[in-house]
Write a protein that holds these residues in place. Structure first.
Motif, short mmCIF file in Angstrom:
data_model
loop_
_atom_site.label_atom_id
_atom_site.label_comp_id
_atom_site.label_asym_id
_atom_site.label_seq_id
_atom_site.Cartn_x
_atom_site.Cartn_y
_atom_site.Cartn_z
N UNK A 31 6.82 2.32 -14.59
CA UNK A 31 7.96 2.97 -15.26
C UNK A 31 8.48 4.12 -14.39
N UNK A 32 7.57 4.90 -13.82
CA UNK A 32 7.96 6.01 -12.93
C UNK A 32 8.67 5.49 -11.69
N UNK A 33 8.17 4.37 -11.15
CA UNK A 33 8.79 3.77 -9.96
C UNK A 33 10.19 3.28 -10.27
N UNK A 34 10.39 2.67 -11.44
CA UNK A 34 11.72 2.18 -11.83
C UNK A 34 12.69 3.35 -12.00
N UNK A 35 12.23 4.43 -12.63
CA UNK A 35 13.08 5.61 -12.80
C UNK A 35 13.43 6.22 -11.45
N UNK A 36 12.44 6.25 -10.56
CA UNK A 36 12.68 6.79 -9.21
C UNK A 36 13.68 5.92 -8.44
N UNK A 37 13.59 4.58 -8.61
CA UNK A 37 14.53 3.68 -7.93
C UNK A 37 15.96 3.92 -8.41
N UNK A 38 16.13 4.18 -9.70
CA UNK A 38 17.46 4.48 -10.24
C UNK A 38 18.01 5.75 -9.61
N UNK A 78 8.77 7.68 -3.76
CA UNK A 78 8.55 6.22 -3.79
C UNK A 78 7.29 5.86 -3.01
N UNK A 79 7.14 6.48 -1.86
CA UNK A 79 5.97 6.21 -1.03
C UNK A 79 4.68 6.63 -1.74
N UNK A 80 4.70 7.81 -2.35
CA UNK A 80 3.52 8.30 -3.08
C UNK A 80 3.20 7.41 -4.28
N UNK A 81 4.22 6.98 -5.01
CA UNK A 81 4.00 6.12 -6.17
C UNK A 81 3.38 4.78 -5.76
N UNK A 82 3.87 4.22 -4.66
CA UNK A 82 3.29 2.97 -4.17
C UNK A 82 1.83 3.15 -3.77
N UNK A 172 2.99 12.73 8.07
CA UNK A 172 2.19 13.24 6.95
C UNK A 172 2.60 12.56 5.65
N UNK A 173 3.90 12.63 5.31
CA UNK A 173 4.36 12.14 4.01
C UNK A 173 4.60 10.63 3.99
N UNK A 174 4.64 10.02 5.16
CA UNK A 174 4.75 8.57 5.21
C UNK A 174 3.45 7.92 5.62
N UNK A 175 2.79 8.51 6.61
CA UNK A 175 1.58 7.92 7.14
C UNK A 175 0.38 8.03 6.22
N UNK A 176 0.21 9.18 5.57
CA UNK A 176 -0.95 9.36 4.69
C UNK A 176 -0.92 8.41 3.48
N UNK A 177 0.21 8.30 2.76
CA UNK A 177 0.23 7.31 1.67
C UNK A 177 0.02 5.88 2.16
N UNK A 178 0.59 5.55 3.33
CA UNK A 178 0.41 4.21 3.88
C UNK A 178 -1.04 3.96 4.24
N UNK A 179 -1.70 4.98 4.78
CA UNK A 179 -3.13 4.85 5.09
C UNK A 179 -3.94 4.63 3.82
N UNK A 180 -3.57 5.34 2.74
CA UNK A 180 -4.25 5.15 1.46
C UNK A 180 -4.05 3.74 0.92
N UNK A 181 -2.86 3.20 1.10
CA UNK A 181 -2.57 1.82 0.66
C UNK A 181 -3.43 0.82 1.43
N UNK A 182 -3.48 0.99 2.76
CA UNK A 182 -4.26 0.08 3.60
C UNK A 182 -5.75 0.17 3.24
N UNK A 220 8.38 -0.76 5.72
CA UNK A 220 8.85 -1.33 6.98
C UNK A 220 10.24 -0.89 7.35
N UNK A 221 11.15 -0.93 6.37
CA UNK A 221 12.54 -0.53 6.66
C UNK A 221 12.68 0.98 6.81
N UNK A 222 11.97 1.76 5.96
CA UNK A 222 12.08 3.22 6.03
C UNK A 222 11.53 3.75 7.35
N UNK A 223 10.34 3.26 7.76
CA UNK A 223 9.78 3.69 9.03
C UNK A 223 10.66 3.22 10.20
N UNK A 224 11.27 2.04 10.02
CA UNK A 224 12.15 1.52 11.06
C UNK A 224 13.31 2.44 11.37
N UNK A 225 13.85 3.08 10.34
CA UNK A 225 14.97 3.99 10.52
C UNK A 225 14.56 5.16 11.40
#
Length: 262
Positions: A31-38, A78-82, A172-182, A220-225
């Protein structure tokens, strides 16, 4: 696509709110992710649509700074929620008996509010960093909305320190959440492979598959930018990738998670 994003994510929020049987931690994060996407889509797309309608491709300095601030807040959130959802999947699959104890409501709310607070401070810091830069006249941003890497490139002053700070923050704000996901999915995969039941395997893979597809597309797309902005000077291709994570990703989330059995 904007209407589909708004309506699709609103339907997810309403469905979760109206059904007390699914008031669980993972659905709270969904629900939080959907609200954040809006909010993420609304921070840029209405201005794009207005420019298309009026054929006037311009934005005020204040409007541009506001876009930068809100895009950073919602993109990082979005990254933190994922990442938190990946941790929730890990607890649900690897420690099912302790799931409700570990992922209690207080912890879930605290994680979201803490992430939002950190993101807001980071976004305000980046906005203040832009305010101290000097710009030449007749600026033309080579993307469809105000993105901090492209704006910094337009400054007339030395931007070495600014670039270093931006990429440190990205790590920090992209790599740390991604590391947690992996890390979470490494443990999830080892647990899934040890499940003897094929039905249990299928359910676990199905639950994780939805989440992984969202993570792969958005990250993938966000880091690509940011990587492309650092090493390749190709505004046209950067603009396309930017649209992928700012427009397409929030729209796809409502379709991807519509069938999740989390």
């Amino acid at each position: 696509m904007y209407l589909v994003t708004i309506l699709g994510n609103l339907l997810i929020i309403l469905a979760i709110y109206s059904d007390s049987h699914i008031h669980t931690p993972m659905y709270f994060f969904l629900c939080s992710l959907s609200l954040n996407d809006i909010c993420f889509s609304t921070s840029t797309i209405p201005k794009m649509l207005l420019n298309i309608q009026t054929q006037e491709q311009s934005i005020t300095y204040t409007g541009c700074l506001s876009q930068v601030c809100f895009v950073i807040i919602f993109a990082v959130l979005e990254n933190f929620l994922l990442a938190v959802m990946a941790y929730g999947c890990y607890v649900a699959i690897c420690h099912p008996l302790s799931y409700t104890t570990i992922m209690n409501l207080c912890l879930c709310v605290l994680l979201v509010l803490t992430s939002l607070s950190i993101n807001t401070v980071d976004a305000l810091f980046d906005t203040l960093m832009i305010l101290r830069l000097s710009f030449c006249t007749d600026l033309e941003i080579p993307t469809l909305f105000c993105e901090i890497p492209q704006i910094i490139k337009l400054a007339c002053t030395d931007i070495l320190i600014d670039n270093i700070l931006i990429y440190v923050e990205t790590c920090i704000f992209g790599g740390l959440p991604l590391s947690g996901i992996i890390f979470s999915y490494i443990h999830i995969l080892s647990s899934i492979l040890s499940i003897p039941s094929s039905e249990g395997n299928h359910k676990a893979f199905s639950t994780c598959g939805f989440h992984l597809s969202v993570v792969s597309f958005f990250c993938g797309t966000a880091f690509g930018v940011y990587i492309r902005a650092a090493v390749i000077d190709s505004p046209g291709k950067t603009a396309v990738v930017s649209v992928m994570y700012i427009v397409i990703s929030p729209m796809l989330n409502c379709f991807i998670y519509r069938g999740t059995g989390t």
